[in-house]
Design an enzyme around this catalytic site. Structure first.
Site, PDB file in Angstrom:
ATOM      1  N   CYS A  78      36.466  32.505  42.881  1.00 42.26           N
ATOM      2  CA  CYS A  78      36.800  31.101  43.083  1.00 42.26           C
ATOM      3  C   CYS A  78      37.187  30.457  41.748  1.00 42.26           C
ATOM      4  O   CYS A  78      36.647  30.795  40.712  1.00 42.26           O
ATOM      5  CB  CYS A  78      35.670  30.277  43.698  1.00 42.26           C
ATOM      6  SG  CYS A  78      35.051  30.922  45.240  1.00 42.26           S
ATOM      7  N   ARG A 121      41.453  34.365  40.575  1.00 41.97           N
ATOM      8  CA  ARG A 121      40.018  34.415  40.850  1.00 41.97           C
ATOM      9  C   ARG A 121      39.704  34.427  42.354  1.00 41.97           C
ATOM     10  O   ARG A 121      38.571  34.676  42.758  1.00 41.97           O
ATOM     11  CB  ARG A 121      39.326  33.196  40.217  1.00 41.97           C
ATOM     12  CG  ARG A 121      39.541  33.084  38.729  1.00 41.97           C
ATOM     13  CD  ARG A 121      38.844  31.856  38.186  1.00 41.97           C
ATOM     14  NE  ARG A 121      37.409  31.977  38.352  1.00 41.97           N
ATOM     15  CZ  ARG A 121      36.605  32.572  37.498  1.00 41.97           C
ATOM     16  NH1 ARG A 121      37.080  33.098  36.405  1.00 41.97           N
ATOM     17  NH2 ARG A 121      35.316  32.636  37.727  1.00 41.97           N
ATOM     18  N   TRP A 156      37.506  32.398  47.101  1.00 39.47           N
ATOM     19  CA  TRP A 156      37.303  33.776  47.561  1.00 39.47           C
ATOM     20  C   TRP A 156      36.033  33.708  48.394  1.00 39.47           C
ATOM     21  O   TRP A 156      34.938  33.517  47.868  1.00 39.47           O
ATOM     22  CB  TRP A 156      37.136  34.713  46.359  1.00 39.47           C
ATOM     23  CG  TRP A 156      37.084  36.161  46.731  1.00 39.47           C
ATOM     24  CD1 TRP A 156      38.141  37.005  46.888  1.00 39.47           C
ATOM     25  CD2 TRP A 156      35.906  36.957  46.951  1.00 39.47           C
ATOM     26  NE1 TRP A 156      37.705  38.260  47.209  1.00 39.47           N
ATOM     27  CE2 TRP A 156      36.343  38.262  47.257  1.00 39.47           C
ATOM     28  CE3 TRP A 156      34.542  36.691  46.931  1.00 39.47           C
ATOM     29  CZ2 TRP A 156      35.458  39.301  47.539  1.00 39.47           C
ATOM     30  CZ3 TRP A 156      33.657  37.722  47.211  1.00 39.47           C
ATOM     31  CH2 TRP A 156      34.126  39.010  47.507  1.00 39.47           C
ATOM     32  N   ASN A 193      31.701  27.422  42.660  1.00 44.22           N
ATOM     33  CA  ASN A 193      31.988  28.852  42.518  1.00 44.22           C
ATOM     34  C   ASN A 193      30.632  29.547  42.400  1.00 44.22           C
ATOM     35  O   ASN A 193      29.853  29.209  41.526  1.00 44.22           O
ATOM     36  CB  ASN A 193      32.832  29.040  41.242  1.00 44.22           C
ATOM     37  CG  ASN A 193      32.963  30.486  40.823  1.00 44.22           C
ATOM     38  OD1 ASN A 193      32.740  31.391  41.624  1.00 44.22           O
ATOM     39  ND2 ASN A 193      33.332  30.693  39.572  1.00 44.22           N
ATOM     40  N   GLY A 194      30.336  30.492  43.304  1.00 43.55           N
ATOM     41  CA  GLY A 194      29.043  31.189  43.237  1.00 43.55           C
ATOM     42  C   GLY A 194      28.387  31.248  44.604  1.00 43.55           C
ATOM     43  O   GLY A 194      29.034  31.009  45.625  1.00 43.55           O
ATOM     44  N   GLU A 213      41.736  56.421  38.470  1.00 43.48           N
ATOM     45  CA  GLU A 213      42.376  55.124  38.226  1.00 43.48           C
ATOM     46  C   GLU A 213      43.737  55.040  38.927  1.00 43.48           C
ATOM     47  O   GLU A 213      44.092  54.000  39.496  1.00 43.48           O
ATOM     48  CB  GLU A 213      42.497  54.902  36.707  1.00 43.48           C
ATOM     49  CG  GLU A 213      43.263  53.673  36.264  1.00 43.48           C
ATOM     50  CD  GLU A 213      42.658  52.349  36.712  1.00 43.48           C
ATOM     51  OE1 GLU A 213      41.543  52.338  37.252  1.00 43.48           O
ATOM     52  OE2 GLU A 213      43.333  51.320  36.555  1.00 43.48           O
ATOM     53  N   LYS A 241      44.691  52.204  41.668  1.00 39.43           N
ATOM     54  CA  LYS A 241      45.849  51.298  41.521  1.00 39.43           C
ATOM     55  C   LYS A 241      46.675  51.291  42.800  1.00 39.43           C
ATOM     56  O   LYS A 241      47.101  50.246  43.268  1.00 39.43           O
ATOM     57  CB  LYS A 241      46.754  51.735  40.364  1.00 39.43           C
ATOM     58  CG  LYS A 241      46.373  51.395  38.964  1.00 39.43           C
ATOM     59  CD  LYS A 241      46.319  49.954  38.579  1.00 39.43           C
ATOM     60  CE  LYS A 241      45.024  49.339  38.973  1.00 39.43           C
ATOM     61  NZ  LYS A 241      43.922  49.374  38.067  1.00 39.43           N
ATOM     62  N   GLU A 280      44.704  49.506  45.765  1.00 37.77           N
ATOM     63  CA  GLU A 280      44.450  48.065  45.737  1.00 37.77           C
ATOM     64  C   GLU A 280      45.696  47.215  45.912  1.00 37.77           C
ATOM     65  O   GLU A 280      45.604  46.108  46.425  1.00 37.77           O
ATOM     66  CB  GLU A 280      43.617  47.646  44.519  1.00 37.77           C
ATOM     67  CG  GLU A 280      44.273  47.783  43.190  1.00 37.77           C
ATOM     68  CD  GLU A 280      43.353  47.354  42.050  1.00 37.77           C
ATOM     69  OE1 GLU A 280      42.474  46.501  42.241  1.00 37.77           O
ATOM     70  OE2 GLU A 280      43.534  47.883  40.935  1.00 37.77           O
ATOM     71  N   HIS A 300      37.127  72.346  47.255  1.00 34.45           N
ATOM     72  CA  HIS A 300      35.817  72.150  47.886  1.00 34.45           C
ATOM     73  C   HIS A 300      35.870  71.097  48.987  1.00 34.45           C
ATOM     74  O   HIS A 300      34.849  70.504  49.321  1.00 34.45           O
ATOM     75  CB  HIS A 300      34.773  71.769  46.825  1.00 34.45           C
ATOM     76  CG  HIS A 300      34.577  72.834  45.796  1.00 34.45           C
ATOM     77  ND1 HIS A 300      33.913  74.008  46.055  1.00 34.45           N
ATOM     78  CD2 HIS A 300      35.005  72.919  44.509  1.00 34.45           C
ATOM     79  CE1 HIS A 300      33.923  74.768  44.971  1.00 34.45           C
ATOM     80  NE2 HIS A 300      34.587  74.132  44.025  1.00 34.45           N
ATOM     81  N   LYS A 316      40.158  38.749  40.736  1.00 35.36           N
ATOM     82  CA  LYS A 316      40.189  39.323  39.392  1.00 35.36           C
ATOM     83  C   LYS A 316      38.807  39.409  38.788  1.00 35.36           C
ATOM     84  O   LYS A 316      38.473  40.352  38.095  1.00 35.36           O
ATOM     85  CB  LYS A 316      41.096  38.448  38.518  1.00 35.36           C
ATOM     86  CG  LYS A 316      41.313  38.972  37.120  1.00 35.36           C
ATOM     87  CD  LYS A 316      42.272  40.119  37.131  1.00 35.36           C
ATOM     88  CE  LYS A 316      42.455  40.736  35.772  1.00 35.36           C
ATOM     89  NZ  LYS A 316      42.944  42.128  35.869  1.00 35.36           N
TER      90      LYS A 316
END
Ligand code: M6R
Length: 618
Positions: free
Chosen positions: A2, A27, A76, A102-103, A491, A495, A498, A514, A613
């Site tokens: 947020c 955010r 968010w 925010n929180g 990574e 990428k 997402e 395996h 983010k």
């Protein structure tokens, strides 16, 4: 998560608040809203969707844009689905108070029941509406002003917050507070205007003077007065430190690129050069890092180093493990911060914890740091955002100096984190004699070439784009790497996942047989890192195994490679370097590939769905 943006002063608040929210959309971006005070009444506009959707609503009715006081929020979702009603700001029952938050308020349910018993009713499912009504109730029962009511209410709250509260009965002030989520206050000339935001980017063009609230602090911001900061729990007054901003406007703009992610991929040569600056001293054959030098005894006598991080930063941590064990021969363990903090880990005062975080605000990493400190460990931070919570919570550390990273998918933060970890590994290896002088010298000479080699690699963008075009409709992909490049495989897969929402998995190449090998058929693209010095022959055997099962092979090889070229469907060459340094190069084609696939699929590259983010909730 947020973003909060607020203004009180002599200018029109609307454009400042809206542009601020746009800069903070990294955010969170599932809903947004603003409150404007026109000198008489509060007007709240809010909607599910992005700030651009919010602008459409306000455009319909110009009255909603009027006033010199305003606050806004980009969300968010935590409590309550993203919809118009759950969007912030929220009003109190009387309609006199408004809040953006925010929180998470963890004990919101208990408070809500108490408030319902006292006659309050609620429109939304949010914890935030509970908080603003609690503030209202305290203000009423205690007969106090807004600042005191906020303070008293917060002493009853469990959780994390950054809040901005406005009371239309006191329209020359706003009250802000923080615990666990950042708040920056921009201070205008002679205190004639103030800005409040989750980071300083919304007010860069108006003031360079900023106060960062500490945890458990609140501030009363009143026009014409200096900002009054006090600690929430013991009421002690705090002398606020006004800092000068280091950020510039061009750093947070797209600068001609279509997306921030592409800009940030292309910024990597400069970002790594900035990470080197003052640290990599080629002529003196040394690495200068005062944060390590001042604590060298601790590092050299440590039982082990534990690296904690989340997401991409955790992948950088894995590269760090390989680097530090290889170059400095100090045992290293790498942990997800979210696991570490809850699994009752064994930590002693002989352990060194390295916490890695781009934002410096990740809640799990922050909590893991606090745990490690409470057990006596020495905690070293690797952060990008200067002055962030993690940078302040750690005993010492190094900034990556990547500059603001706005695309949600981390790119330049990853390579600069690896750069710092390489510098640390080399420094420790030289200090404890694990690295012979000629090896150290060879490494720093090769390291120095990396920014130029990345520039060279960025030139193959069209080639990578053509590969992206072939595989853009894949539904599953495998990424394989060994040694230093195993974390790069992880990574690379992250990428792709997402930003394009294509399922992808990263594996150590040898682990393929395996289990994942069962997935391979002619529809499965497999991205393999096969650099010439890293278990090359073994990886070539893995590639043969894929070939015999008809999988499509896209290989990253060292320039001049002929063997893999004969087997693979596509090859991407990277310039020659030491194997330990290859992650800084092999990662670049994967970033470009994900970027192009996401663009071709029409995805929102910079703001992928469901992500944010900065993950300030656990
Ligand atoms: O700010 P941090 O480095 O602590 O963030 C950790 C993760 O949330 C972050 O790396 C995330 O995985 C990125 N979106 C990946 O691109």
């Amino acid at each position: 998560m947020c973003g909060i943006s607020a203004y009180i002063g002599h200018r029109e608040a609307y454009p400042i608040v809206i542009n601020g929210l746009k800069r903070l959309e990294y955010r969170g971006y599932d809903s947004s809203g603003i409150m404007m005070y026109d000198g008489n009444k509060m007007i709240i506009s809010k909607t599910k969707g992005k700030v651009s959707d919010l602008e459409l609503i306000t455009d319909e009715d110009e009255v909603r844009k009027v006033g010199n006081i305003g606050m806004g929020h980009t969300r968010w979702a935590t409590h309550g689905v993203p919809n118009d009603v759950n969007s912030h700001p929220h009003y109190s029952q009387s309609g006199n108070l408004a809040i953006v938050h925010n929180g998470i308020i963890e004990n919101y349910d208990t408070i809500k029941k108490e408030l319902i018993a006292r006659g309050y009713s609620f429109k939304s499912d949010t914890d935030t509406e509970v908080l603003i009504n609690l503030i209202e109730e305290v203000k009423k029962t205690e007969g106090c002003k807004l600042g005191k009511a906020v303070q008293l209410a917060l002493t009853n709250v469990v959780g994390a917050y950054a809040i901005t509260v406005f009371d239309k009965e006191k329209p020359d002030e706003i009250v802000v507070a923080r615990l666990g989520s950042p708040i920056a206050i921009g201070v205008g000339v002679e205190n004639k205007e103030f800005f409040v935001a989750s980071d300083a980017s919304p007010f860069l063009e108006y003031t360079q003077n900023v106060i960062y609230l500490e945890d458990e602090e609140m501030a009363i911001i009143k026009l014409g007065r200096t900002v009054k900061v006090r600690r929430i729990h013991d009421d002690a007054l705090v002398d606020p430190i006004i800092q000068k901003l280091q950020m510039s406007l061009d750093q947070i703009e797209k600068g001609g690129y279509e997306h921030f992610m592409l800009k940030e991929i292309n910024e990597q040569p400069k970002a790594i050069t900035d990470t080197f600056r003052g640290r990599m001293l080629l002529e003196e054959n040394m690495i200068k890092m005062s944060s390590i030098e001042d604590n060298l005894d601790k590092f050299l006598n440590a039982n082990r180093i534990i690296i904690i991080a989340c997401g991409t930063s955790w992948h950088a941590g894995l590269v760090g493990e390989y680097l530090i064990e290889d170059m400095a021969r100090i045992p290293v363990e790498v942990e997800y911060a979210s696991e570490f903090r809850y699994r009752n880990p064994i930590i002693t005062d002989k352990d060194i914890v390295i916490a890695i975080s781009q934002s410096g605000e990740t809640a799990d990493t922050l909590a893991a740091i606090k745990l490690a400190k409470s057990k006596g460990a020495f905690v070293y931070g690797i952060c990008n955002v200067v002055g962030s919570s993690i940078a302040r919570e750690t005993h010492t550390g190094a900034y990556t100096h990547a500059g603001p990273e706005i695309g949600v998918a981390s790119t330049k933060a990853f390579t600069t984190q690896i750069t710092v970890l390489t510098l640390i590994a080399l420094k420790l290896g030289q200090a404890n004699g694990s690295l012979p002088d000629y090896t150290f010298k060879k490494y720093i000479q090769k390291m120095q070439l990396i920014p130029r080699q990345i520039e060279q690699l960025l030139q193959i963008d069209e080639h990578v784009k053509s590969i992206a075009d072939v595989y853009k409709n894949a539904t599953n992909c495998l990424y394989l790497g060994r040694g230093f490049n195993f974390p790069v495989a992880l990574e690379g897969a992250l990428k792709l996942k997402e930003i394009s929402y294509i399922h992808a998995e990263g594996y150590p190449a040898a682990e393929m047989k395996h289990g994942p090998i069962a997935l391979i058929d002619e529809n499965m693209p497999i991205f393999v890192i096969a650099t010439n010095k890293g278990h090359y022959e073994k990886v070539v055997s893995n590639i043969q195994e894929i070939k015999s099962r008809a999988g499509k092979i896209i290989a990253i090889v060292t320039e001049g490679d002929t063997q893999v070229r004969e087997i693979a469907d596509h090859v991407i060459e990277i310039p020659e370097t030491e194997e330990a340094l290859t992650p800084l190069l092999t990662t670049i084609p994967f970033q470009l590939l994900s970027y192009h696939i996401a663009v071709m699929l029409g995805k929102n590259v910079d703001q992928p769905r469901n992500l944010a983010k900065s993950v300030t909730v656990e």
